[in-house]
Write a protein that holds these residues in place. Structure first.
Motif, PDB file in Angstrom:
ATOM      1  N   ASP A  28      55.176  -7.621 -27.290  1.00  0.00           N
ATOM      2  CA  ASP A  28      56.288  -7.613 -28.229  1.00  0.00           C
ATOM      3  C   ASP A  28      56.821  -9.038 -28.271  1.00  0.00           C
ATOM      4  O   ASP A  28      57.683  -9.425 -27.487  1.00  0.00           O
ATOM      5  N   PHE A  29      56.257  -9.827 -29.157  1.00  0.00           N
ATOM      6  CA  PHE A  29      56.559 -11.249 -29.251  1.00  0.00           C
ATOM      7  C   PHE A  29      58.054 -11.487 -29.447  1.00  0.00           C
ATOM      8  O   PHE A  29      58.640 -12.370 -28.823  1.00  0.00           O
ATOM      9  N   TYR A  30      58.670 -10.687 -30.305  1.00  0.00           N
ATOM     10  CA  TYR A  30      60.105 -10.820 -30.569  1.00  0.00           C
ATOM     11  C   TYR A  30      60.906 -10.631 -29.282  1.00  0.00           C
ATOM     12  O   TYR A  30      61.733 -11.473 -28.930  1.00  0.00           O
ATOM     13  N   ASP A  31      60.670  -9.530 -28.594  1.00  0.00           N
ATOM     14  CA  ASP A  31      61.413  -9.253 -27.357  1.00  0.00           C
ATOM     15  C   ASP A  31      61.136 -10.303 -26.286  1.00  0.00           C
ATOM     16  O   ASP A  31      62.044 -10.707 -25.557  1.00  0.00           O
ATOM     17  N   ASP A  32      59.895 -10.739 -26.184  1.00  0.00           N
ATOM     18  CA  ASP A  32      59.553 -11.746 -25.185  1.00  0.00           C
ATOM     19  C   ASP A  32      60.302 -13.058 -25.448  1.00  0.00           C
ATOM     20  O   ASP A  32      60.862 -13.653 -24.529  1.00  0.00           O
ATOM     21  N   PHE A  33      60.312 -13.496 -26.690  1.00  0.00           N
ATOM     22  CA  PHE A  33      61.000 -14.743 -27.005  1.00  0.00           C
ATOM     23  C   PHE A  33      62.508 -14.582 -26.819  1.00  0.00           C
ATOM     24  O   PHE A  33      63.177 -15.482 -26.297  1.00  0.00           O
ATOM     25  N   HIS A  34      63.037 -13.452 -27.219  1.00  0.00           N
ATOM     26  CA  HIS A  34      64.471 -13.191 -27.052  1.00  0.00           C
ATOM     27  C   HIS A  34      64.851 -13.236 -25.568  1.00  0.00           C
ATOM     28  O   HIS A  34      65.827 -13.886 -25.185  1.00  0.00           O
ATOM     29  N   PHE A  35      64.088 -12.560 -24.728  1.00  0.00           N
ATOM     30  CA  PHE A  35      64.377 -12.544 -23.289  1.00  0.00           C
ATOM     31  C   PHE A  35      64.276 -13.951 -22.701  1.00  0.00           C
ATOM     32  O   PHE A  35      65.111 -14.367 -21.899  1.00  0.00           O
ATOM     33  N   TYR A  36      63.259 -14.682 -23.108  1.00  0.00           N
ATOM     34  CA  TYR A  36      63.057 -16.037 -22.611  1.00  0.00           C
ATOM     35  C   TYR A  36      64.252 -16.930 -22.963  1.00  0.00           C
ATOM     36  O   TYR A  36      64.778 -17.649 -22.110  1.00  0.00           O
ATOM     37  N   CYS A  37      64.691 -16.854 -24.209  1.00  0.00           N
ATOM     38  CA  CYS A  37      65.841 -17.650 -24.644  1.00  0.00           C
ATOM     39  C   CYS A  37      67.119 -17.229 -23.921  1.00  0.00           C
ATOM     40  O   CYS A  37      67.919 -18.075 -23.513  1.00  0.00           O
ATOM     41  N   MET A  38      67.295 -15.938 -23.747  1.00  0.00           N
ATOM     42  CA  MET A  38      68.495 -15.454 -23.062  1.00  0.00           C
ATOM     43  C   MET A  38      68.516 -15.884 -21.598  1.00  0.00           C
ATOM     44  O   MET A  38      69.578 -16.153 -21.034  1.00  0.00           O
ATOM     45  N   ASN A  39      67.346 -15.971 -20.975  1.00  0.00           N
ATOM     46  CA  ASN A  39      67.288 -16.445 -19.595  1.00  0.00           C
ATOM     47  C   ASN A  39      67.787 -17.890 -19.505  1.00  0.00           C
ATOM     48  O   ASN A  39      68.571 -18.235 -18.621  1.00  0.00           O
ATOM     49  N   ILE A  40      67.350 -18.721 -20.426  1.00  0.00           N
ATOM     50  CA  ILE A  40      67.770 -20.125 -20.426  1.00  0.00           C
ATOM     51  C   ILE A  40      69.256 -20.234 -20.768  1.00  0.00           C
ATOM     52  O   ILE A  40      70.008 -20.932 -20.079  1.00  0.00           O
ATOM     53  N   ALA A  41      69.699 -19.533 -21.805  1.00  0.00           N
ATOM     54  CA  ALA A  41      71.109 -19.585 -22.199  1.00  0.00           C
ATOM     55  C   ALA A  41      72.005 -19.036 -21.087  1.00  0.00           C
ATOM     56  O   ALA A  41      73.077 -19.595 -20.816  1.00  0.00           O
ATOM     57  N   GLY A  42      71.563 -17.972 -20.441  1.00  0.00           N
ATOM     58  CA  GLY A  42      72.340 -17.404 -19.347  1.00  0.00           C
ATOM     59  C   GLY A  42      72.428 -18.345 -18.159  1.00  0.00           C
ATOM     60  O   GLY A  42      73.490 -18.497 -17.547  1.00  0.00           O
ATOM     61  N   THR A  43      71.318 -18.985 -17.840  1.00  0.00           N
ATOM     62  CA  THR A  43      71.314 -19.951 -16.737  1.00  0.00           C
ATOM     63  C   THR A  43      72.249 -21.106 -17.064  1.00  0.00           C
ATOM     64  O   THR A  43      73.032 -21.547 -16.216  1.00  0.00           O
ATOM     65  N   LEU A  44      72.190 -21.570 -18.285  1.00  0.00           N
ATOM     66  CA  LEU A  44      73.073 -22.654 -18.706  1.00  0.00           C
ATOM     67  C   LEU A  44      74.542 -22.235 -18.614  1.00  0.00           C
ATOM     68  O   LEU A  44      75.388 -23.024 -18.200  1.00  0.00           O
ATOM     69  N   SER A  45      74.850 -20.992 -18.960  1.00  0.00           N
ATOM     70  CA  SER A  45      76.244 -20.549 -18.888  1.00  0.00           C
ATOM     71  C   SER A  45      76.752 -20.548 -17.446  1.00  0.00           C
ATOM     72  O   SER A  45      77.904 -20.890 -17.184  1.00  0.00           O
ATOM     73  N   TYR A  46      75.889 -20.186 -16.495  1.00  0.00           N
ATOM     74  CA  TYR A  46      76.267 -20.291 -15.082  1.00  0.00           C
ATOM     75  C   TYR A  46      76.579 -21.743 -14.728  1.00  0.00           C
ATOM     76  O   TYR A  46      77.553 -22.037 -14.042  1.00  0.00           O
ATOM     77  N   VAL A  47      75.725 -22.651 -15.171  1.00  0.00           N
ATOM     78  CA  VAL A  47      75.892 -24.070 -14.854  1.00  0.00           C
ATOM     79  C   VAL A  47      77.192 -24.599 -15.440  1.00  0.00           C
ATOM     80  O   VAL A  47      77.988 -25.242 -14.742  1.00  0.00           O
ATOM     81  N   LEU A  48      77.434 -24.339 -16.713  1.00  0.00           N
ATOM     82  CA  LEU A  48      78.607 -24.888 -17.381  1.00  0.00           C
ATOM     83  C   LEU A  48      79.914 -24.256 -16.909  1.00  0.00           C
ATOM     84  O   LEU A  48      80.977 -24.864 -17.040  1.00  0.00           O
ATOM     85  N   SER A  49      79.834 -23.067 -16.343  1.00  0.00           N
ATOM     86  CA  SER A  49      81.046 -22.440 -15.793  1.00  0.00           C
ATOM     87  C   SER A  49      81.171 -22.704 -14.295  1.00  0.00           C
ATOM     88  O   SER A  49      82.000 -22.089 -13.623  1.00  0.00           O
ATOM     89  N   ASP A  50      80.339 -23.602 -13.778  1.00  0.00           N
ATOM     90  CA  ASP A  50      80.367 -24.031 -12.376  1.00  0.00           C
ATOM     91  C   ASP A  50      80.127 -22.876 -11.398  1.00  0.00           C
ATOM     92  O   ASP A  50      80.798 -22.741 -10.382  1.00  0.00           O
ATOM     93  N   HIS A  51      79.143 -22.022 -11.741  1.00  0.00           N
ATOM     94  CA  HIS A  51      78.750 -20.905 -10.881  1.00  0.00           C
ATOM     95  C   HIS A  51      77.264 -20.986 -10.526  1.00  0.00           C
ATOM     96  O   HIS A  51      76.563 -19.971 -10.494  1.00  0.00           O
TER      97      HIS A  51
END
Length: 128
Positions: free
Chosen positions: A43-66
């Motif tokens: 499921d290319f759509y779901d795979d790309f969505h999950f991949y992007c969310m992993n990066i965006a989520g990791t970045l949100s931890y970083v920017l919120s100093d967590h």
């Protein structure tokens, strides 16, 4: 490190663009035969969505100093490009034809590589 955090702060809003659904649908259609040859159901759509969310989520931890709260599996996933992680390497050199997808992928790849530089500043991390 401050330079990397500055770059990550600047890239954060760019990760909030509309998802490239039309391009993903076109890729799925154009490469249907190749996708069917993969060993698992794809499921290319779901795979790309999950991949992007992993990066965006990791970045949100970083920017919120967590940073210390980021799950290890989330960090581990950063070591591979989308194409490596999901065995879509046959597409990697063909995605420039899908403008919105390519822009989205490039932005998330830039963020992924910056996050790796932040977490592992002395490592020689592959730049796929």
């Amino acid at each position: 490190m401050n330079d990397i955090l500055k770059q990550l702060t600047e890239i954060d809003p760019k990760l909030r663009k509309p998802f490239p659904t039309q391009d993903i649908n076109k890729i799925t259609e154009d490469f249907r035969t190749e996708f069917m040859k993969l060993p698992n159901e794809v499921d290319f759509y779901d795979d790309f969505h999950f991949y992007c969310m992993n990066i965006a989520g990791t970045l949100s931890y970083v920017l919120s100093d967590h940073i210390n709260q980021i799950p290890q599996g989330q960090i581990d996933m950063l070591f591979q490009s989308f194409f490596e992680h999901y065995q879509y390497e046959f597409l990697e050199d063909r995605i420039a034809n899908y403008h919105h997808f390519y822009q989205e992928y490039t932005t998330f790849e830039q963020a992924r590589k910056l996050l790796l530089q932040l977490f592992f500043p002395t490592s020689n991390i592959s730049s796929h």
